[in-house]
Write an enzyme that holds these catalytic residues in place. Structure first.
Site, PDB file in Angstrom:
ATOM      1  N   LYS A  95     -45.567  -9.954   7.374  1.00  0.00           N
ATOM      2  CA  LYS A  95     -46.890  -9.629   6.830  1.00  0.00           C
ATOM      3  C   LYS A  95     -46.791  -9.163   5.387  1.00  0.00           C
ATOM      4  CE  LYS A  95     -48.380  -5.625   7.253  1.00  0.00           C
ATOM      5  NZ  LYS A  95     -48.390  -4.360   6.445  1.00  0.00           N
ATOM      6  N   LYS A 126     -45.849  -0.862  -3.447  1.00  0.00           N
ATOM      7  CA  LYS A 126     -45.322  -1.118  -2.096  1.00  0.00           C
ATOM      8  C   LYS A 126     -45.034  -2.598  -1.895  1.00  0.00           C
ATOM      9  CE  LYS A 126     -43.957  -0.382   2.059  1.00  0.00           C
ATOM     10  NZ  LYS A 126     -44.608   0.273   3.170  1.00  0.00           N
ATOM     11  N   SER A 132     -49.526  -0.434   4.630  1.00  0.00           N
ATOM     12  CA  SER A 132     -49.319  -1.448   3.591  1.00  0.00           C
ATOM     13  C   SER A 132     -50.484  -2.425   3.634  1.00  0.00           C
ATOM     14  CB  SER A 132     -48.007  -2.200   3.823  1.00  0.00           C
ATOM     15  OG  SER A 132     -46.916  -1.303   3.784  1.00  0.00           O
TER      16      SER A 132
END
Length: 299
Positions: A245, A177, A102
């Site tokens: 994150k 994503k 990601s």
């Protein structure tokens, strides 16, 4: 076997990367692996994978094949590709670089330009499905790139997942994503708070979850993470630090495209708070522990 004579390099053997690489090896790929902590390569090496000393060596060994990166964050991705001993100095013309972690949308597009200028192809293909999906080869893959490049890597994706969606040009896989992770982050949070509320009101949480799974609130997150919350099973399939994150990346992207997203921003702040309180190594479902501990009187 589906990947016989296919050269694949794999960089990043964490919770997701290790089982993904194992599935490629089981599909008979000629697999070369690299991980910053070299000891994590041992198990796959015993099963027949070759071990490279650097990402550069991965690129050299893979030739015109596929170089998959599944690293922890955008800075790690940039380093693995662009450092002196990174993929780029060893890249062979015609090779395909595939980012399955990601990463930032902006950085993805920048790295794609760099790789393509060096004669390579670039596909961003982040996944959803967690460690269980990685082990089962049932990941949902969100791919960004040229149609010809997506088609070229389809045989690899078929081993790793059971759902492939070509979202659009490079970077759009990561955009999808970001949306996925923002939904997961906010949903995990509200499920934890709702179960905490039901518990405080004296309800049996197993029966609450059973009832909710039969109605409009039903979701895969309630099914899996909700049960983990009830069981107190917080061994990570995906760590809270990773969710933090991802929520940060979501807000960074929102700022880049000039959107105000208050619910997403609040969710990000709460994941940061959870990690700051020392719970970052718990599974995402450990958010329930964060909610519960936040109710305790502060001394």
């Amino acid at each position: 076997m589906p990947l016989t004579d296919t050269k694949v390099g794999f960089i990043g053997l964490g919770l997701m990367g290790s089982p993904m690489a194992a599935n490629l090896l089981a599909a008979n790929a000629t697999l070369t692996i690299y991980n910053r902590t070299a000891s994590k390569c041992a198990g796959l090496a015993e099963k027949g994978a070759s071990v490279a000393a650097t990402p550069k060596e991965i690129a050299q060994c893979t030739g015109t094949g596929f170089i998959i990166l599944c690293v922890s964050d955008t800075p790690s991705l940039k380093a693995a590709i662009c450092d002196t001993n990174g993929v780029l100095p060893g890249l062979v013309h015609g090779a395909t670089v595939i980012d399955m972690g990601s990463s930032s949308v902006t950085a993805t597009r920048q790295l794609a330009n760099i790789v393509e200028e060096a004669g390579g192809r670039y596909v961003d293909a982040p996944v959803s499905g967690g460690e269980a999906g990685a082990k089962a080869g049932s990941l949902s893959i969100m791919a960004g790139g040229k149609p010809t490049d997506i088609e070229r890597v389809k045989s690899v994706f078929d081993v790793l997942g059971d759902s492939l969606t070509h979202i659009g040009p490079v970077g759009t896989g990561q955009a999808a994503k970001v949306a996925n992770q923002a939904i997961v982050g906010a949903t995990v949070g509200i499920i934890a708070e709702s179960l905490s509320l039901a518990k405080a009101a004296g309800a049996d949480l197993d029966r609450v979850r059973e009832a909710l799974m039969g109605g409009f609130a039903a979701s895969r997150i309630l099914e899996l993470h909700g049960q983990r919350m009830i069981d107190g099973a917080f061994t990570p399939g995906a760590r809270a630090t990773t969710q933090k994150k991802d929520m940060r990346q979501a807000i960074e992207l929102a700022e880049e495209v000039d959107l105000s997203l208050p619910l997403m921003r609040q969710s990000r702040d709460l994941w940061i708070k959870m990690v700051d309180e020392g719970l970052g190594d718990l599974d995402q479902s450990g958010y329930f522990q964060f909610v519960e501990s936040d109710q305790e009187p502060k001394t």
